[in-house]
Design a protein around this motif. Structure first.
Motif, mmCIF file in Angstrom:
data_model
loop_
_atom_site.group_PDB
_atom_site.id
_atom_site.type_symbol
_atom_site.label_atom_id
_atom_site.label_comp_id
_atom_site.label_asym_id
_atom_site.label_seq_id
_atom_site.Cartn_x
_atom_site.Cartn_y
_atom_site.Cartn_z
ATOM 1 N N THR A 132 32.729 79.619 48.750
ATOM 2 C CA THR A 132 32.214 78.370 48.244
ATOM 3 C C THR A 132 32.739 78.573 46.534
ATOM 4 O O THR A 132 32.901 79.616 46.009
ATOM 5 C CB THR A 132 30.595 78.507 48.414
ATOM 6 N N LYS A 133 32.788 77.285 45.975
ATOM 7 C CA LYS A 133 33.099 77.352 44.595
ATOM 8 C C LYS A 133 32.436 78.115 43.599
ATOM 9 O O LYS A 133 32.583 78.621 42.599
ATOM 10 C CB LYS A 133 33.332 75.700 44.261
ATOM 11 N N THR A 193 30.206 72.936 56.567
ATOM 12 C CA THR A 193 29.249 72.139 55.650
ATOM 13 C C THR A 193 28.378 73.050 54.866
ATOM 14 O O THR A 193 28.170 72.517 53.765
ATOM 15 C CB THR A 193 28.023 71.273 56.477
ATOM 16 N N VAL A 196 30.404 73.962 51.906
ATOM 17 C CA VAL A 196 30.398 73.412 50.706
ATOM 18 C C VAL A 196 29.278 73.246 50.018
ATOM 19 O O VAL A 196 29.296 73.178 48.704
ATOM 20 C CB VAL A 196 30.783 71.858 51.257
ATOM 21 N N ALA A 197 28.169 73.346 50.616
ATOM 22 C CA ALA A 197 26.700 73.455 49.796
ATOM 23 C C ALA A 197 26.358 74.481 49.507
ATOM 24 O O ALA A 197 25.645 74.618 48.597
ATOM 25 C CB ALA A 197 25.778 72.904 51.203
ATOM 26 N N GLY A 198 27.344 75.468 49.629
ATOM 27 C CA GLY A 198 26.939 76.738 48.998
ATOM 28 C C GLY A 198 25.864 77.864 49.613
ATOM 29 O O GLY A 198 25.177 78.515 49.132
ATOM 30 N N PRO A 213 38.473 70.081 52.979
ATOM 31 C CA PRO A 213 37.503 70.316 51.975
ATOM 32 C C PRO A 213 38.051 71.211 50.756
ATOM 33 O O PRO A 213 37.897 70.899 49.588
ATOM 34 C CB PRO A 213 36.353 71.162 52.417
ATOM 35 N N ALA A 214 39.096 72.081 51.230
ATOM 36 C CA ALA A 214 40.096 72.750 50.228
ATOM 37 C C ALA A 214 40.730 71.823 49.417
ATOM 38 O O ALA A 214 40.906 71.980 47.937
ATOM 39 C CB ALA A 214 40.744 73.721 50.898
ATOM 40 N N SER A 216 40.329 68.753 48.614
ATOM 41 C CA SER A 216 39.710 67.921 47.941
ATOM 42 C C SER A 216 38.834 68.745 46.764
ATOM 43 O O SER A 216 37.858 67.959 45.930
ATOM 44 C CB SER A 216 38.436 67.152 48.619
ATOM 45 N N GLY A 217 39.110 69.974 46.587
ATOM 46 C CA GLY A 217 38.431 70.746 45.673
ATOM 47 C C GLY A 217 36.891 71.232 45.936
ATOM 48 O O GLY A 217 36.287 71.735 45.057
ATOM 49 N N GLN A 218 36.379 71.210 47.071
ATOM 50 C CA GLN A 218 35.117 71.701 47.461
ATOM 51 C C GLN A 218 35.020 72.849 47.806
ATOM 52 O O GLN A 218 33.788 73.497 47.550
ATOM 53 C CB GLN A 218 34.578 70.795 48.809
ATOM 54 N N VAL A 219 35.907 73.711 48.306
ATOM 55 C CA VAL A 219 35.986 75.120 48.773
ATOM 56 C C VAL A 219 37.314 75.553 48.085
ATOM 57 O O VAL A 219 38.341 74.957 47.873
ATOM 58 C CB VAL A 219 35.705 75.431 50.181
#
Length: 324
Positions: A132-133, A193, A196-198, A213-214, A216-219
């Protein structure tokens, strides 16, 4: 009139032979059922649907996909293991149901290595480690340092107990000696999911599930589980490049038949699949799916499966992986 009668008599054996050939047609002669032991939309199902039109064009019969999910893939696999070995019922199998689930369940009533014979290995769907980011790491060494600095350890998500994703995480835990706790999900969609939400800090999932998701910069994808970088995403380093020794996980898809299926059937299908996988349109589609063609001949496929069992049995035993 006599000449005509003589020509007719001379032609009769050939006519009878042709008639007999039509009465007893060669394989397939009837529609072929491809059992996919997972729900529609999974990687096995997508690969099967990509290849079947080409198989139908080559063999002149429908190749019908039948999804039979359940029991970690053992329901559909069992149907093929018990099917008549006539080449009309085949299994589109994966590492999860063919190797990992049998090693964990131990009560299938048969050994897939003995009940099923390889036709061809088809594709490899790479596993990846993603974070997660909010975790603030971009490489495997950074992740390892982060986990070791946390006295509580850390959790990782996967698509379910006994999946190739789960075993990828367990192998990572064993090779790094980190304090990690497995969080099983009901499929990769739920796991990504939560990533992405952490809700979960990191996951081991198939690359096609994570790539969107990667991008798009989400993870953040930290590494791929194969021993070499994958051609479809050469920018992603391998786990070994990240300092994890003796690490390689392949979430493969292959085609198998009931043991005793006639060799001519196997020998007709294997080279046809090799040609299909080499087609530019098929290779392009697989790349778009973040998958890699890894065709192997029947003997090599059987050897590969045996090697998979030898590799993963001690990992599962050491990690004490059990069905929940």
């Amino acid at each position: 009139m006599a000449a005509i009668t003589r020509r007719t008599a001379l032609a009769a054996p050939a006519m009878l032979l042709a008639s007999g050939a039509r009465a007893q047609p060669g394989w397939p002669g009837r529609p072929v059922t491809l059992i996919v032991p997972w729900a529609p939309g999974g990687s096995n199902d997508v690969v099967a649907r990509l290849l079947t039109p080409q198989l139908e064009a080559r063999f002149g019969q429908p190749f019908i996909i039948e999804n039979r999910p359940g029991g970690g893939g053992s329901v559909g696999m069992g149907l093929v293991a018990r099917a008549r070995p006539d080449g009309l019922t085949l299994l589109v199998s994966s590492a999860s149901n063919h190797v990992f689930h049998p090693l964990i369940a131990r009560d299938l009533g048969y050994d897939p290595r003995e009940a099923l014979q390889g036709i061809a290995m088809l594709v490899d769907v790479p596993n990846v480690l993603a974070a997660t980011k909010g975790l603030g790491v971009r490489t495997v060494p950074e992740l390892i340092a982060k986990v070791r600095a946390d006295p509580r350890g850390m959790s990782f998500g996967s698509s379910g107990v006994g999946s190739s994703n789960h075993l990828a995480g367990e192998l990572f835990r064993l090779r790094t000696e980190l304090d990690l706790t497995h969080i099983p999900y009901r499929g990769g969609g739920q796991a990504i999911t939560d990533l992405v939400a952490g809700t979960v800090p990191m996951v081991f999932l198939n690359l096609p599930t994570v790539i969107g998701p990667a991008e798009s910069g989400q993870v953040v994808i930290l590494a791929v589980g194969t021993d070499q970088r994958v051609a479809s995403r050469p920018d992603i380093p391998t786990m070994q490049e990240g300092g994890v020794p003796d690490y390689a996980v392949r979430s493969w898809t292959g085609l198998f038949a009931p043991r005793g299926t006639p060799r001519p059937v196997i020998e007709a299908l294997a080279p046809a699949l090799r040609e299909i996988l080499a087609m530019p349109a098929i290779r392009t589609r697989l790349t778009e799916m973040a998958s890699e063609p890894i065709w192997m001949d029947p003997a090599e496929t059987d050897r590969f499966v045996t090697a998979e069992y030898e590799r993963w049995a001690p990992v599962i035993r050491t990690a004490n992986v059990r069905l929940e």
